[in-house]
Write a protein that holds these residues in place. Structure first.
Motif, PDB file in Angstrom:
ATOM      1  N   ALA A  38     -15.877  32.114  24.160  1.00 28.14           N
ATOM      2  CA  ALA A  38     -16.314  31.907  22.697  1.00 28.14           C
ATOM      3  C   ALA A  38     -17.497  31.516  22.431  1.00 28.14           C
ATOM      4  CB  ALA A  38     -15.175  31.343  22.107  1.00 28.14           C
ATOM      5  N   SER A  39     -18.021  30.372  23.402  1.00 27.87           N
ATOM      6  CA  SER A  39     -19.249  29.743  23.003  1.00 27.87           C
ATOM      7  C   SER A  39     -20.346  30.683  23.490  1.00 27.87           C
ATOM      8  CB  SER A  39     -19.277  28.643  23.987  1.00 27.87           C
ATOM      9  OG  SER A  39     -19.292  28.895  25.277  1.00 27.87           O
ATOM     10  N   LYS A  40     -20.165  31.711  24.232  1.00 26.12           N
ATOM     11  CA  LYS A  40     -21.180  32.807  24.616  1.00 26.12           C
ATOM     12  C   LYS A  40     -21.523  33.789  23.726  1.00 26.12           C
ATOM     13  CE  LYS A  40     -21.099  31.908  29.613  1.00 26.12           C
ATOM     14  NZ  LYS A  40     -19.942  30.759  29.856  1.00 26.12           N
ATOM     15  N   VAL A  41     -20.620  33.903  22.604  1.00 28.23           N
ATOM     16  CA  VAL A  41     -20.890  35.011  21.807  1.00 28.23           C
ATOM     17  C   VAL A  41     -20.963  34.482  20.183  1.00 28.23           C
ATOM     18  CG1 VAL A  41     -19.720  36.815  23.148  1.00 28.23           C
ATOM     19  CG2 VAL A  41     -18.274  35.384  21.479  1.00 28.23           C
ATOM     20  N   GLU A  42     -21.579  35.529  19.546  1.00 22.32           N
ATOM     21  CA  GLU A  42     -21.742  34.913  17.936  1.00 22.32           C
ATOM     22  C   GLU A  42     -20.464  35.202  17.201  1.00 22.32           C
ATOM     23  OE1 GLU A  42     -25.172  37.088  16.362  1.00 22.32           O
ATOM     24  OE2 GLU A  42     -26.199  36.137  18.033  1.00 22.32           O
ATOM     25  N   THR A  43     -19.724  36.529  17.615  1.00 24.11           N
ATOM     26  CA  THR A  43     -18.398  36.906  16.680  1.00 24.11           C
ATOM     27  C   THR A  43     -17.317  37.233  17.690  1.00 24.11           C
ATOM     28  OG1 THR A  43     -19.929  38.037  15.075  1.00 24.11           O
ATOM     29  CG2 THR A  43     -17.554  38.378  15.125  1.00 24.11           C
ATOM     30  N   LEU A  44     -16.178  36.582  17.629  1.00 26.75           N
ATOM     31  CA  LEU A  44     -15.213  36.759  18.564  1.00 26.75           C
ATOM     32  C   LEU A  44     -14.014  37.643  17.987  1.00 26.75           C
ATOM     33  CD1 LEU A  44     -14.395  35.894  21.548  1.00 26.75           C
ATOM     34  CD2 LEU A  44     -13.095  34.064  20.392  1.00 26.75           C
ATOM     35  N   TYR A  45     -13.769  38.827  18.670  1.00 21.94           N
ATOM     36  CA  TYR A  45     -12.546  39.386  18.235  1.00 21.94           C
ATOM     37  C   TYR A  45     -11.483  39.429  19.229  1.00 21.94           C
ATOM     38  CZ  TYR A  45     -15.588  41.784  14.731  1.00 21.94           C
ATOM     39  OH  TYR A  45     -16.374  42.067  13.792  1.00 21.94           O
ATOM     40  N   VAL A  46     -10.276  39.668  18.628  1.00 24.25           N
ATOM     41  CA  VAL A  46      -9.089  39.702  19.634  1.00 24.25           C
ATOM     42  C   VAL A  46      -8.658  41.320  19.428  1.00 24.25           C
ATOM     43  CG1 VAL A  46      -6.708  38.999  20.427  1.00 24.25           C
ATOM     44  CG2 VAL A  46      -8.553  37.473  19.504  1.00 24.25           C
ATOM     45  N   VAL A  47      -8.626  41.998  20.477  1.00 30.19           N
ATOM     46  CA  VAL A  47      -7.909  43.246  20.274  1.00 30.19           C
ATOM     47  C   VAL A  47      -6.592  43.509  21.038  1.00 30.19           C
ATOM     48  CG1 VAL A  47      -8.311  45.786  20.721  1.00 30.19           C
ATOM     49  CG2 VAL A  47     -10.082  44.548  19.973  1.00 30.19           C
ATOM     50  N   GLU A  48      -5.353  43.611  20.410  1.00 30.41           N
ATOM     51  CA  GLU A  48      -4.270  43.602  21.098  1.00 30.41           C
ATOM     52  C   GLU A  48      -3.250  44.540  20.274  1.00 30.41           C
ATOM     53  OE1 GLU A  48      -2.088  39.620  21.284  1.00 30.41           O
ATOM     54  OE2 GLU A  48      -3.604  38.899  19.471  1.00 30.41           O
ATOM     55  N   GLU A  49      -2.426  45.116  20.938  1.00 33.32           N
ATOM     56  CA  GLU A  49      -1.262  45.960  20.313  1.00 33.32           C
ATOM     57  C   GLU A  49      -0.034  45.069  19.926  1.00 33.32           C
ATOM     58  OE1 GLU A  49      -1.145  50.418  22.003  1.00 33.32           O
ATOM     59  OE2 GLU A  49       0.208  48.888  22.909  1.00 33.32           O
ATOM     60  N   LEU A  50       0.305  45.533  18.655  1.00 34.20           N
ATOM     61  CA  LEU A  50       1.864  44.811  18.096  1.00 34.20           C
ATOM     62  C   LEU A  50       1.393  43.311  17.626  1.00 34.20           C
ATOM     63  CD1 LEU A  50       4.577  46.089  20.527  1.00 34.20           C
ATOM     64  CD2 LEU A  50       3.602  47.014  18.298  1.00 34.20           C
ATOM     65  N   MET A 104      -4.729  31.473  20.149  1.00 36.29           N
ATOM     66  CA  MET A 104      -6.164  31.073  20.045  1.00 36.29           C
ATOM     67  C   MET A 104      -6.429  30.169  18.837  1.00 36.29           C
ATOM     68  SD  MET A 104      -7.772  34.228  21.762  1.00 36.29           S
ATOM     69  CE  MET A 104      -9.311  34.304  21.330  1.00 36.29           C
ATOM     70  N   LYS A 105      -6.048  30.536  17.719  1.00 36.45           N
ATOM     71  CA  LYS A 105      -6.171  29.976  16.362  1.00 36.45           C
ATOM     72  C   LYS A 105      -5.677  28.591  16.382  1.00 36.45           C
ATOM     73  CE  LYS A 105      -7.259  33.845  13.307  1.00 36.45           C
ATOM     74  NZ  LYS A 105      -6.530  34.898  12.691  1.00 36.45           N
ATOM     75  N   ALA A 106      -4.576  28.401  17.021  1.00 37.59           N
ATOM     76  CA  ALA A 106      -3.732  27.353  17.277  1.00 37.59           C
ATOM     77  C   ALA A 106      -4.665  26.396  17.884  1.00 37.59           C
ATOM     78  CB  ALA A 106      -2.355  27.328  17.623  1.00 37.59           C
ATOM     79  N   ALA A 107      -5.240  26.881  18.951  1.00 30.60           N
ATOM     80  CA  ALA A 107      -6.048  25.897  19.798  1.00 30.60           C
ATOM     81  C   ALA A 107      -7.317  25.814  19.150  1.00 30.60           C
ATOM     82  CB  ALA A 107      -6.154  26.609  21.379  1.00 30.60           C
ATOM     83  N   GLY A 108      -7.761  26.269  17.901  1.00 31.21           N
ATOM     84  CA  GLY A 108      -8.951  25.881  17.236  1.00 31.21           C
ATOM     85  C   GLY A 108      -9.987  26.803  17.645  1.00 31.21           C
ATOM     86  N   ILE A 109      -9.752  27.826  17.912  1.00 28.39           N
ATOM     87  CA  ILE A 109     -10.925  29.010  18.449  1.00 28.39           C
ATOM     88  C   ILE A 109     -10.809  29.921  17.291  1.00 28.39           C
ATOM     89  CG2 ILE A 109     -11.762  30.565  20.061  1.00 28.39           C
ATOM     90  CD1 ILE A 109      -9.991  29.119  22.199  1.00 28.39           C
ATOM     91  N   PRO A 110     -12.164  30.094  16.672  1.00 27.93           N
ATOM     92  CA  PRO A 110     -12.231  30.951  15.416  1.00 27.93           C
ATOM     93  C   PRO A 110     -12.103  32.299  15.953  1.00 27.93           C
ATOM     94  CG  PRO A 110     -13.982  29.236  15.452  1.00 27.93           C
ATOM     95  CD  PRO A 110     -13.184  29.084  16.463  1.00 27.93           C
ATOM     96  N   CYS A 111     -11.514  33.185  15.488  1.00 24.30           N
ATOM     97  CA  CYS A 111     -11.485  34.366  16.195  1.00 24.30           C
ATOM     98  C   CYS A 111     -10.684  35.475  14.934  1.00 24.30           C
ATOM     99  CB  CYS A 111     -10.704  34.612  17.411  1.00 24.30           C
ATOM    100  SG  CYS A 111      -9.107  34.101  17.331  1.00 24.30           S
ATOM    101  N   SER A 112     -10.657  36.947  15.085  1.00 26.45           N
ATOM    102  CA  SER A 112     -10.169  37.699  14.189  1.00 26.45           C
ATOM    103  C   SER A 112      -9.738  38.994  14.806  1.00 26.45           C
ATOM    104  CB  SER A 112     -10.714  37.853  13.023  1.00 26.45           C
ATOM    105  OG  SER A 112     -12.054  38.808  13.328  1.00 26.45           O
ATOM    106  N   GLY A 113      -9.109  39.681  14.345  1.00 25.75           N
ATOM    107  CA  GLY A 113      -8.653  41.098  15.040  1.00 25.75           C
ATOM    108  C   GLY A 113      -7.376  41.678  14.495  1.00 25.75           C
TER     109      GLY A 113
END
Lengths: 591, 196
Positions: free
Chosen positions: A274-286, A294-303
């Motif tokens: 996450a620290s190596k990129v500007e925008t972090l996405y998660v791509v997963e089915e279901l 990841m969010k619970a661990a305090g890592i900002p992301c979306s998807g």
């Protein structure tokens, strides 16, 4: 040389190469072909069809306790059946490497729900490995065995329909022969007594920490987890089939963290990525399984707000939802396309049973999972509820008890299971009905095979997965041993006998007896049974266009120019339509 | 070779779409392409609508594509072509259709009607090649080789002139039906050339 293989075929190859020696499973789409592809490896791998997923999971666990590497497979709902041994095996740990394959079915292609079994890994606190293509299906089995042995954990091996049934190129390796340590009893570890469970729980928690560290370090070296760095603008955390879609769709320069070990998540590694990129996405089915952690661990992301929590993804959907590119396509709207639902095959032995019951609107039918679930469909319309394997007997029991309490007296409940599901979990329901005085009639539709999943042997067929002859369990004798009487056996294709049997059973039930029905006729598709072939033809002069024959719901019959018509390419001459015709207008043509 | 190409095979369970995908995959593998192929098992086999996807290129990631992404669509039954039309690329895609109807159970029971004009509607919207593959197969003496007739009709639209498809068919089908299938292949290829 590379081989074109499905994920399931490749997993079977992986079983062989990993030196796994004992495999036990119950068939279920999309997992079935893993075990079906094991007999080719001969005596190197013992493989069997168990009566159900719980038994398969326990057999494989016992083999692990004894020291062998072992594996069990199931479709996702199978793990609900096998959850009991899973959760306790998770506390006790393993002997030889122990792998549980759960094949999920996003989009419910052949399933009764869309549950995301990744939650089981977190719930049971075991390691989870997810391959994304056939090569990984093969390679990761061995890694899963190694993780299982090193961290003393069952490994959940989670695939999905598109991983199981998509073919890709696979490079083979050699088989690793694994010699276990001599067996020695270890009650402290393998007896799930409360005092031991109490002591095991801290080990489970400790194990998760070690697995997480492994995911951040050595899993990067052996290829289980993979970091592909791009220009640093967009990063995608992904796993399993979603990796393949994302990898194809996202533009060049995108960074990927592709995870093969998806539980526990390697949070330090993800944080570093996450620290190596500007925008972090998660791509997963279901479900947002990774994203929520990841969010619970305090890592900002979306998807997940874009990909959605339902149904499978594909290249186009990832492109549209993640990158906002609308698809360019055309539909042909001026044509009203008719539905084409699956149906009981021409000559299916189940047809006569459902046709007979469909004649009495007071008959309530509680079914379970198999080809005969299609008895619900028009024009037979002959099933009230179907929940799960074995459920036909027990759900029927509940309906019968409710009818009694609610003063409903005109209904007769028929509980329906197949031969395979009778052994799977119908037998416990049969005990329930007799023990607790259920006013209903249990029926086993015995077509001599596990049909819907593509013809697997079961305890009633007389053969094993490895092709050996086996004792053939007798369903009537089992009913009799419970105390059912009369136990009525009938050929469901003989409509007169079928109706007499139903009438006899209903009379016995009203007389305070405990009847059971076994309909027996082999599925026409069983290769080892040669069945006489014939043809039914409509005598157009005798046909009065009453459409009685359409009510049997055979795909071979339709109306042409106002008369009944039988498609010669589909008819197998079962004569159910001929028996249903009130004017004897359908005749046999021998060939 | 760089761009990944995608084919969609649709039909009714039991029609033999799997053999077409096998022939295609064998040919692409021999020519050095990466290949992925996807199908769905289970419920779909009981006379339901079925689809198979084949993708090939230098490196193929996704085994499953979506709407508007097929370069070629092969329909073993004509109503199925219409059902899956949205998967075909509307600008460059080619539809190869067997001019043959199979009634579904809802049509047989009278609940629905088989739609008229499937092929005409496809031809209005897409580059379409329609041939009577089932009739050709029956004339050749075996209705089952319809799938290979249809493969013959589609092979020149795959855009891989370097592959000797006739040779691939010969290698893929079982020996005892090789001659029949080679005849079927040639007949389909010819019929498509005329239909273009």
């Amino acid at each position: 040389m590379k081989h074109l293989m499905s994920g399931n075929e490749a997993t079977a190859r992986g079983v062989y190469e990993a030196g796994i020696k004992v495999c036990s499973a119950y068939p279920g789409t999309p997992s079935t072909e893993i075990l079906e592809n094991l007999p080719q490896y001969g005596e190197d791998v013992y493989c069997e069809w168990a009566p159900n997923e719980k038994v398969g999971t326990e057999v494989a666990y016992g083999a692990s306790v004894a020291g062998s590497r072992s594996l069990t497979t199931m479709k996702m709902v199978g793990l609900n059946v096998a959850a009991d041994p899973l959760f306790t095996a998770a506390y006790m740990g393993v002997g030889g490497g122990y792998v549980i394959v759960t094949a999920d079915d996003p989009s419910c292609h052949s399933s009764q729900n869309e549950q995301d079994n990744r939650h089981y890994a977190r719930f049971a606190k075991v390691a989870m490995v997810e391959p994304s293509d056939p090569q990984e299906c093969k390679d990761f089995v061995k890694l899963a065995c190694e993780i299982s042995e090193e961290f003393d954990t069952p490994v959940l091996y989670r695939t999905t329909t598109r991983v199981c049934h998509s073919k890709g190129l696979v490079e083979f390796g050699e088989r690793t022969e694994v010699t276990p340590k001599p067996y020695a009893r270890n009650t402290r570890k393998f007896i799930c007594a409360p005092a031991n469970a109490f002591q095991n729980h801290p080990l489970v928690e400790e194990r998760l920490k070690k697995l997480e560290e492994y995911g951040c370090t050595r899993a990067l070296e052996n290829g289980l987890n993979k970091m592909e760095l791009g220009d640093g603008k967009v990063g995608v955390v992904t796993a399993a089939i979603s990796y393949q879609y994302a990898k194809e769709v996202f533009p060049e320069g995108t960074s990927f963290l592709k995870l093969g070990l998806t539980y526990p998540l390697p949070m330090d590694l993800i944080r570093d990525f996450a620290s190596k990129v500007e925008t972090l996405y998660v791509v997963e089915e279901l479900e947002p399984f990774m994203e929520n952690e990841m969010k619970a661990a305090g890592i900002p992301c979306s998807g997940k707000d874009k990909t959605g929590v339902m149904y499978e993804l594909n290249t186009q959907l990832v492109r549209e939802r993640m990158l906002g590119e609308k698809p360019n396509f055309k539909t042909v709207d001026d044509i009203a396309v008719a539905k084409r639902p699956p149906a009981l095959c021409p000559g299916c032995p189940h047809r006569g049973f459902f046709y007979t019951l469909s004649k009495n609107k007071n008959y309530v039918v509680t079914g379970d999972i198999g080809c005969y679930t299609l008895g619900f469909a028009p024009p037979l319309n002959c099933m009230d509820v179907c929940i799960c394997m074995g459920g036909g007997f027990s759900a029927g029991m509940g309906m019968a008890k409710s009818f009694e309490r609610e003063g409903v007296t005109d209904k007769v409940v028929f509980g329906v299971v197949g031969d395979s599901t009778f052994f799977h979990s119908g037998m416990t329901g049969a005990a329930e009905i007799l023990y607790n005085g259920g006013k209903m009639i249990p029926c086993v539709l015995d077509n001599r095979i596990t049909g819907m999943t593509g013809h697997q042997e079961n305890p009633g067929t007389g053969f094993t997965l490895m092709g050996k002859e086996a004792p053939m369990m007798n369903i009537e004798k089992i009913f009799e041993a419970y105390g059912y009487a009369p136990v009525l056996t009938v050929d469901p294709q003989d409509l007169k006998a079928m109706k007499e049997t139903v009438d006899k059973a209903v009379a016995a039930l009203n007389n305070g007896e405990h009847p059971a029905i076994v309909t027996r006729r082999p599925c026409l598709l069983i290769k080892r049974i040669k069945q006489p072939k014939a043809m039914c033809v409509v005598n157009a002069d005798k046909c009065k266009s009453c459409k009685s024959c359409l009510k049997v719901g055979c795909p071979a019959i339709s109306m042409e120019n106002g008369k009944a018509f039988i498609d010669r390419t589909q008819c197998v001459g079962c004569t159910v339509c001929a028996q249903a015709c009130p004017f004897d207008a359908i005749e046999m043509e021998e060939n | 070779m760089a761009k990944v190409k995608s084919a969609l095979l649709v039909g009714v369970g039991g029609q033999g779409a799997i053999l077409i995908s096998k022939i295609m995959s064998n040919g692409f593998m021999k020519a050095g392409y990466d290949v992925k192929q996807s199908e769905v098992h289970g419920m779909a086999q009981r006379g339901g609508s079925v689809s198979t996807q084949v993708r090939w290129g230098e490196k193929v990631y996704g085994p499953v594509f979506g709407r508007g992404e097929a370069d070629i669509m092969v329909a073993l039954e004509k109503m199925e072509a219409v059902r899956y039309a949205e998967f075909l690329n509307p600008d460059t895609g080619v539809a190869v259709i067997n001019d043959y109807a199979i009634k579904s159970t809802t049509i047989a029971s009278g609940a629905e009607e088989y739609p008229e004009g499937c092929i005409e509607a496809m031809a209005k919207n897409f580059n379409t090649i329609a041939i009577p593959a089932s009739d050709i197969a029956i004339q050749l003496g075996n209705a089952k080789c319809m799938n290979v007739v249809l493969f013959g009709a589609m092979c020149d639209s795959l855009g891989c002139p370097e592959i000797d498809w006739e040779q691939i068919v010969a290698e893929t089908v079982p020996e005892k039906v090789r001659e029949l299938n080679l005849k079927a292949f040639r007949a389909g290829r010819e019929a498509a050339a005329k239909a273009k």
